[in-house]
Structure formats: C-alpha cells, structure tokens
Design a protein around this motif. Structure first.
Motif, PDB file in Angstrom:
ATOM      1  N   ALA A 151      39.632  30.260  30.705  1.00 47.07           N
ATOM      2  CA  ALA A 151      38.625  29.369  30.131  1.00 47.07           C
ATOM      3  C   ALA A 151      38.476  29.578  28.628  1.00 47.07           C
ATOM      4  O   ALA A 151      38.284  28.638  27.878  1.00 47.07           O
ATOM      5  N   GLY A 152      38.553  30.819  28.188  1.00 51.36           N
ATOM      6  CA  GLY A 152      38.459  31.085  26.761  1.00 51.36           C
ATOM      7  C   GLY A 152      37.097  30.839  26.162  1.00 51.36           C
ATOM      8  O   GLY A 152      36.982  30.483  24.999  1.00 51.36           O
ATOM      9  N   CYS A 153      36.027  31.018  26.929  1.00 53.79           N
ATOM     10  CA  CYS A 153      34.698  30.647  26.439  1.00 53.79           C
ATOM     11  C   CYS A 153      33.721  31.807  26.417  1.00 53.79           C
ATOM     12  O   CYS A 153      32.585  31.636  25.986  1.00 53.79           O
ATOM     13  N   VAL A 154      34.124  32.981  26.871  1.00 56.34           N
ATOM     14  CA  VAL A 154      33.173  34.083  27.047  1.00 56.34           C
ATOM     15  C   VAL A 154      33.301  35.078  25.898  1.00 56.34           C
ATOM     16  O   VAL A 154      34.393  35.511  25.550  1.00 56.34           O
ATOM     17  N   SER A 155      32.173  35.445  25.334  1.00 57.76           N
ATOM     18  CA  SER A 155      32.160  36.368  24.204  1.00 57.76           C
ATOM     19  C   SER A 155      32.426  37.798  24.665  1.00 57.76           C
ATOM     20  O   SER A 155      32.293  38.136  25.841  1.00 57.76           O
ATOM     21  N   GLN A 156      32.772  38.628  23.696  1.00 52.90           N
ATOM     22  CA  GLN A 156      33.021  40.034  23.988  1.00 52.90           C
ATOM     23  C   GLN A 156      31.774  40.700  24.546  1.00 52.90           C
ATOM     24  O   GLN A 156      31.843  41.470  25.509  1.00 52.90           O
ATOM     25  N   GLN A 157      30.610  40.406  23.970  1.00 56.50           N
ATOM     26  CA  GLN A 157      29.365  41.019  24.435  1.00 56.50           C
ATOM     27  C   GLN A 157      29.095  40.678  25.894  1.00 56.50           C
ATOM     28  O   GLN A 157      28.763  41.550  26.701  1.00 56.50           O
ATOM     29  N   ARG A 158      29.260  39.388  26.239  1.00 55.00           N
ATOM     30  CA  ARG A 158      28.976  38.977  27.614  1.00 55.00           C
ATOM     31  C   ARG A 158      29.985  39.590  28.589  1.00 55.00           C
ATOM     32  O   ARG A 158      29.637  40.008  29.686  1.00 55.00           O
ATOM     33  N   TYR A 159      31.247  39.628  28.174  1.00 53.69           N
ATOM     34  CA  TYR A 159      32.266  40.195  29.051  1.00 53.69           C
ATOM     35  C   TYR A 159      31.971  41.661  29.350  1.00 53.69           C
ATOM     36  O   TYR A 159      32.026  42.103  30.499  1.00 53.69           O
ATOM     37  N   GLU A 160      31.647  42.430  28.307  1.00 53.12           N
ATOM     38  CA  GLU A 160      31.376  43.848  28.525  1.00 53.12           C
ATOM     39  C   GLU A 160      30.134  44.048  29.381  1.00 53.12           C
ATOM     40  O   GLU A 160      30.079  44.967  30.203  1.00 53.12           O
ATOM     41  N   GLN A 161      29.137  43.178  29.191  1.00 51.41           N
ATOM     42  CA  GLN A 161      27.923  43.262  30.015  1.00 51.41           C
ATOM     43  C   GLN A 161      28.253  42.994  31.476  1.00 51.41           C
ATOM     44  O   GLN A 161      27.754  43.675  32.375  1.00 51.41           O
ATOM     45  N   ALA A 162      29.092  41.973  31.729  1.00 52.85           N
ATOM     46  CA  ALA A 162      29.456  41.632  33.106  1.00 52.85           C
ATOM     47  C   ALA A 162      30.264  42.748  33.759  1.00 52.85           C
ATOM     48  O   ALA A 162      30.062  43.082  34.930  1.00 52.85           O
ATOM     49  N   VAL A 163      31.169  43.350  32.992  1.00 55.00           N
ATOM     50  CA  VAL A 163      31.968  44.463  33.520  1.00 55.00           C
ATOM     51  C   VAL A 163      31.064  45.647  33.857  1.00 55.00           C
ATOM     52  O   VAL A 163      31.215  46.297  34.901  1.00 55.00           O
ATOM     53  N   LYS A 164      30.105  45.906  32.974  1.00 55.01           N
ATOM     54  CA  LYS A 164      29.176  47.024  33.199  1.00 55.01           C
ATOM     55  C   LYS A 164      28.349  46.810  34.462  1.00 55.01           C
ATOM     56  O   LYS A 164      28.197  47.725  35.287  1.00 55.01           O
ATOM     57  N   MET A 165      27.811  45.582  34.628  1.00 57.75           N
ATOM     58  CA  MET A 165      27.000  45.305  35.806  1.00 57.75           C
ATOM     59  C   MET A 165      27.841  45.353  37.080  1.00 57.75           C
ATOM     60  O   MET A 165      27.403  45.876  38.108  1.00 57.75           O
ATOM     61  N   ARG A 166      29.036  44.812  37.013  1.00 57.06           N
ATOM     62  CA  ARG A 166      29.893  44.811  38.190  1.00 57.06           C
ATOM     63  C   ARG A 166      30.215  46.234  38.632  1.00 57.06           C
ATOM     64  O   ARG A 166      30.156  46.562  39.823  1.00 57.06           O
ATOM     65  N   ALA A 167      30.555  47.100  37.664  1.00 60.11           N
ATOM     66  CA  ALA A 167      30.859  48.490  37.990  1.00 60.11           C
ATOM     67  C   ALA A 167      29.628  49.198  38.557  1.00 60.11           C
ATOM     68  O   ALA A 167      29.729  49.970  39.526  1.00 60.11           O
ATOM     69  N   ALA A 168      28.461  48.925  37.968  1.00 63.80           N
ATOM     70  CA  ALA A 168      27.228  49.556  38.449  1.00 63.80           C
ATOM     71  C   ALA A 168      26.899  49.112  39.867  1.00 63.80           C
ATOM     72  O   ALA A 168      26.454  49.921  40.704  1.00 63.80           O
ATOM     73  N   LEU A 169      27.105  47.833  40.170  1.00 63.10           N
ATOM     74  CA  LEU A 169      26.857  47.339  41.522  1.00 63.10           C
ATOM     75  C   LEU A 169      27.787  47.997  42.531  1.00 63.10           C
ATOM     76  O   LEU A 169      27.355  48.431  43.609  1.00 63.10           O
TER      77      LEU A 169
END
Length: 655
Positions: A435-453
């Motif tokens: 998609a090419g639409c997601v910022s670095q900040q959002r991506y890292e936040q999503a990765v962090k939440m996914r790992a925490a879950l």
C-alpha cells in the motif's frame, strides 16, 4: 461508522488523529453489548477540526493544493492491456487551465448537478452557498457512465443561548474519553471540559404542521431516493405516524453558539420550520440561525468500478465518496483512502491494494457497492459484516496496518533527510503488502502492540492453576466447576467479572506489568472474550478467501463464452462485471449451477486466455454459504474439473 474510522486510521488516514485533536464530546455507544459492536462516536468542534485538518494538509511534503472548480477531464487513447474506452490524463479547471496527472480521483460529494431545495424553492448548489459541478456531470454522462439521482438533507441550525436545557435529558461524555487513533494516548480535551448533548422529542403539534403543509415541500414529494437510516423529519412523520421522534441537540464547538438538532432534517419553508422548532420541548424560544434544506445530486452506479475503485470505462479514473452512492463522512473517508492508495499504485504500475470482506469493514463496503450497487444512500452497519467477531474496532491496526507497509517506499525514504531505519523491518516474505501509506511511527507502534499481545497471551496461557486454587485467588469470579483442571489465566480472563487488574492483584508476578499498560490490558481482555468465536469463524473465513482467490478475466465477454448460462445470468454478469467467483455468488439471481458452469468454463480455458490469476488446488468449490442468500448447501465441481493445472496457484490473503 466508528469501525470505518479506526480502519482509515490503521492505514494512516488523517481523520482519526484530527478527531482526537478537535472533539468536544467523546462517547462509545453499545457498551451494553460486546466489544465487536462498540461504536466510537465524537462530537467535533467544527472550527477546530477545519483548522487542524488544513494544517495537516498544507504541511504535507510534496503535496500541492489548488483551489478551483474542475469542469472537464483530459482524455487520451486507452492502454491496450487494460479494459476501458479511454484513459484520463488530467483535468480542465474553471479558468481553462489544465492539470496533468497519471491518475485522477473524483470525490464530488453532492455537487454533481446538485440542487438545493427549501419549500417550493429550488436553486443549483452542491451545498448552501456553493456552486454545483455541471460541466463535470455532463462529461461523465457523455462518456457513458450510468448516472442516478439521490437526495439528502440537513437540519436547521439553532442559537444555543435561546434554548432552555433545564428540562431536557442530558447525556454526558465518557470519562475517560476513548481516542479514535491508535497513535493517540489521549484526546486533546480534559474529560471534565467536554460538552454534553441533550435529548428532546417532537410533539403531535410538529406532526400536524408537517402534515398540513406537505404541498409546500417539493423535496419530500420527489421520487428521488433519500437516506433510509437517517431520514428527514417529514419522512419519519409519514412513515411512522403518531410517534415521538428523538431530537439530539449537539454543540458545534466550545466557543460556538450554534446547536445542531440531529434528527430534525427538514425542507419546509423557513417560516414553517420555525413553527416546528417552537413546538419541541426546550425549543419554545429557540432562534433559527439557518433553515434546514435538502440536496438532490447525481451519483454513479458503483458497479462500474473495480474493487480498487478505478472506473471500468475510463482507465486511471477513480471515484470515492457520495458520488458512489454512499452516505457521507466516514464511508466517504474509507473510500477515499483506498482510492488514493490505488491511484498512486496505478501510476507506479503496481498491483491494486484490495481489502477483502474477511479483512475489514472497508472491504465489505466496497464489495457491496461494486458487486450489488445501491438505489439509496448506502450506510455502513455491523449487520452487513459476516465476520464482525474478527473485524473489531480494537484490532483494526493488527488487520490493516501491516498491509500498509511498502518496502520499496521505505527504501526510498532512506534517502530523505532525518530518516532513521526501522527497528523491526519485516522480511519480504513476511506477507506485508504494497500500500505504501503507513508512516514509520505507526508501523513501529503496530509492531510493538502486536508483539506485546502475543507475549501477553502466551504468558496468560502459561499460567495455570487448579479450579480450587483460582477460586481462592479470584473469589469474585464465578468459575464453572465443570471446567477441566488446570485452568489458565487466559481462560479466567474470559469471564465477565475478570479483567487484567483482578488477575494482577491475584498474581502480581508476572501479570502486574501487563495490567499497567491500559490499552494492552483492554485488548487482552477482548482477545480472551472472542477467542472461541474467532477460532470457529476461521474455517468460514478461509472458505470466503478461497472463493475470492478465484479471479475472473477483466475483459471476459459473457455473451460470447461457450458456457451453460441463461440469458438472464449473462446479463447480470455483464452488468456487474464481478472480479472473483466469490463476488459472482453475491449477485442476486445468480444460481449455484451458474457459478459451477462459469467456473468450469474459466478453468478449462485458463491456458488459452492466460488471464486467470488464481485457481483452486483441489477440484472442490463451496458456494459461499456465509454470504450468499441463494446458496444453502455445499456443492462440488464435477470430477473432470479436479485435474490440477501445472501453473495453478492458490492465493491466500494473510489475516
């Protein structure tokens, strides 16, 4: 609508973040039901929202903003490898100047041949005080687009200081308010500073005024279809007579003196609107600042679009919003972000970004529009979604943010000043889409939440005790004695009386740290509550995905193919132009036998046409029983269709 906002935010759309910086009243609806159908809602400060949104847009790098009316399209010969009679190469502005483009997105809202109606008066406008788009509407019609007519309306605006709120039902905002964006830890306003909404109701006198003056209302007499689920007050009085109708008094801003009476949309002459207003409790002395009015406008049959929202008639021309027959705001934003992504991908020659029905509400919205079309303004509901236990507002980031990463785009960003590499860049094979639409900040936040879950669920499942031990640790939780021992902490979390705070008090180590992160604790609770439902839905989701993986050639001539299909079926297929076998099964009037015969033809001609992108690995086909009203039993394709093609592949979309 709140689900759509969360999904737009997961793809890095702006509206969720701007909402969190502009709201004056935040509330989660449907709290008495499960989290899958909780509805996030906010009352927005109109001035503040406009300022924040304009600031974001005008400060976006590489984005040029021009204010002008678009009167025509620039067209050229079509590309030979795509369907369509021509391709768009830009637009012609009202002053005669041109803007050239590799893709064009039309989001005309209610402006295509828009007509404002108040009483018996009619004048061209897309919104009160704004001129309609006439030239563009004529261009689209000349190109052969099927055009329909819809209508909507807006209520009168009232002066806040002339309303008596003392006898009305007050509805306070949530404390603490729940943000819309996954990037927002909290909203901008303090909980105690939020404004309340108030509820009042219409009276028999209001009904009488409307009944006595229907002859003075052109809008209500028109045969044009209006919104079914948020109709005008006149429509409600006619459809549901002798009832009280709710009117919500909503503030338009912290410093604003304007009240928006939700549920009071009407198009009577202004003097009669004032009489209706004064017949409502609390509004006896209310001053009307602006009369309500109706708008009639052109819309395009959305079945003329692909799932990427690109037109089938004109290459590189995309449509989004009310021009596709939907209601406004949230549905429009969801279409806008998908159309924007795909318009960009089209310029770069990349495959389209498609969200399926199994991945998001936006996928259901677009599939309903492009497969079934609409004859009235389409509004999103949880009831339209087959897998709403899985497609919840809390997990929109887990479903969509990871699909928004584009590794090539990240590599390009590495050349920009101030760029720092990601700490969790995924491998190419990890299933991350383009998609090419997601910022670095959002991506890292999503990765962090996914790992925490994942870590949290693993920790909860590893912590196991006997039922008697748990009963001692958490006596407030009524644990069933019929459960098998040992029981994990994740199992205990499924009980309504249990949450992470309760478990952390009982077992501080290792659960204490999980309870400290409030958002994580809430999501762990929801994951536990829906674990069984999601597991049961997984097989049905895979069945739908398999159907969606069976793609049909874009230029298939349904009248010419040698298949056992009735004339009615051929006409429906040619009119709807479904892109997948799954979409075929959702077209009303298409029988299971027709689906099997079509699949037989497509598979037998695969090597010759070389355009079928995905075929099943087995010869069996389940006719979409979850989402097809016509199919109630499983069907198998005859044995002669079960032979494997050498190059056949079965495409699965990651959840």
């Amino acid at each position: 609508k709140g689900h759509l906002m969360r999904e737009v935010d997961a793809l890095d759309g702006l509206c969720g973040r701007v909402c969190d910086r502009s709201g004056v009243h935040y509330k989660v609806l449907n709290r008495c039901k499960g989290p899958a159908v909780w509805g996030l809602r906010a009352q927005i400060d109109r001035r503040r929202y406009k300022e924040n949104m304009q600031r974001e847009i005008l400060n976006t790098p590489l984005l040029t903003v021009r204010e002008a009316s678009v009167e025509d399209l620039l067209l050229a010969e079509p590309e030979p490898d795509h369907p369509g009679k021509c391709q768009v190469t830009g637009v012609v502005l009202g002053d005669g100047s041109t803007v050239h483009a590799g893709s064009v997105i039309l989001t005309t809202g209610t402006f295509l041949r828009g007509m404002v109606l108040i009483g018996l008066e009619m004048h061209p406008a897309g919104r009160l005080g704004d001129q309609p788009a006439i030239g563009l509407a004529q261009t689209l019609e000349k190109l052969g687009f099927a055009v329909g007519r819809l209508k909507t309306g807006t209520p009168p605006r009232l002066a806040k200081d002339t309303i008596d709120f003392s006898g009305l039902e007050e509805r306070a905002a949530d404390n603490p308010p729940v943000p819309f964006s996954f990037l927002s830890e909290a909203v901008w306003i303090k909980p105690e500073d939020q404004l309340s909404c108030y509820l009042t109701r219409t009276t028999p006198k209001a009904q009488q005024i409307i009944h006595d003056n229907l002859h003075l209302n052109n809008h209500i007499r028109e045969t044009t279809r209006g919104p079914r689920y948020c109709p005008s007050l006149e429509s409600k009085v006619l459809r549901f007579p002798n009832r009280e109708h709710q009117v919500w008094l909503e503030p338009e801003g912290l410093e604003s003196n304007v009240i928006y009476p939700q549920g009071m949309s009407m198009t009577l002459p202004p003097e009669l609107q004032e009489q209706v207003i004064k017949s409502v409790p609390g509004l006896e002395k209310a001053k009307m600042l602006q009369p309500g009015y109706g708008v009639q406008y052109d819309f395009l049959d959305p079945r003329q679009l692909t799932a990427s929202l690109e037109s089938r008639l004109v290459q590189r021309l995309f449509f989004a919003g009310q021009v596709n027959g939907t209601t406004g705001y949230e549905e429009a934003a969801a279409q806008g972000v998908i159309a924007g992504i795909n318009a960009c991908l089209r310029v770069h020659g990349k495959p389209p970004f498609i969200v399926s029905r199994t991945e998001g509400y936006v996928g259901v919205l677009i599939d309903d529009l492009t497969t079934l079309g609409t004859s009235e303004p389409y509004r999103m509901f949880t009831s339209r979604v087959e897998f709403r236990m899985s497609l919840r507002p809390d997990n929109a980031d887990a479903r969509l943010t990871h699909r928004g990463i584009f590794l090539w785009w990240l590599l390009q960003r590495a050349a920009l000043p101030g760029y720092r590499p990601l700490s969790h860049t995924p491998p190419v094979s990890a299933g991350f889409e383009e998609a090419g639409c997601v910022s670095q900040q959002r991506y890292e936040q999503a990765v962090k939440m996914r790992a925490a879950l994942e870590d949290g669920i693993a920790t909860l499942k590893s912590l196991q005790f006997s039922i008697s031990k748990w009963s001692q640790l958490v006596p407030e939780v009524p644990i069933s004695s019929s459960r098998r021992s040992p029981v994990s902490a994740f199992d205990i979390l499924q009980y309504a009386e249990a949450n992470m705070e309760v478990l952390a008090r009982a077992v501080p180590e290792p659960l204490g740290k999980l309870a400290q992160w409030r958002e994580l604790a809430e999501r762990l609770k929801i994951e536990a509550a829906y674990e069984w439902c999601v597991a049961n839905q997984q097989q049905e989701i895979e069945e739908v995905r398999r159907d969606e993986a069976l793609q049909l050639p874009e230029d298939l001539d349904y009248f010419a193919i040698d298949a056992s299909l009735s004339t009615e079926v051929r006409e429906k297929l040619d009119s709807n132009r479904p892109q997948t076998i799954g979409a075929v099964s959702r077209i009303p009037g298409i029988t299971p036998a027709a689906i099997v015969n079509l699949l037989r033809f497509v598979k037998s001609n695969h090597q010759k046409t070389d355009k079928l992108k995905a075929l099943p690995q087995t010869g069996k086909y389940l006719a979409g029983k979850m989402y097809s009203e016509k199919v109630t039993s499983q069907r198998q394709i005859p044995a002669e269709l079960s032979e494997e093609e050498p190059e056949s592949t079965f495409v699965k979309t990651p959840l």
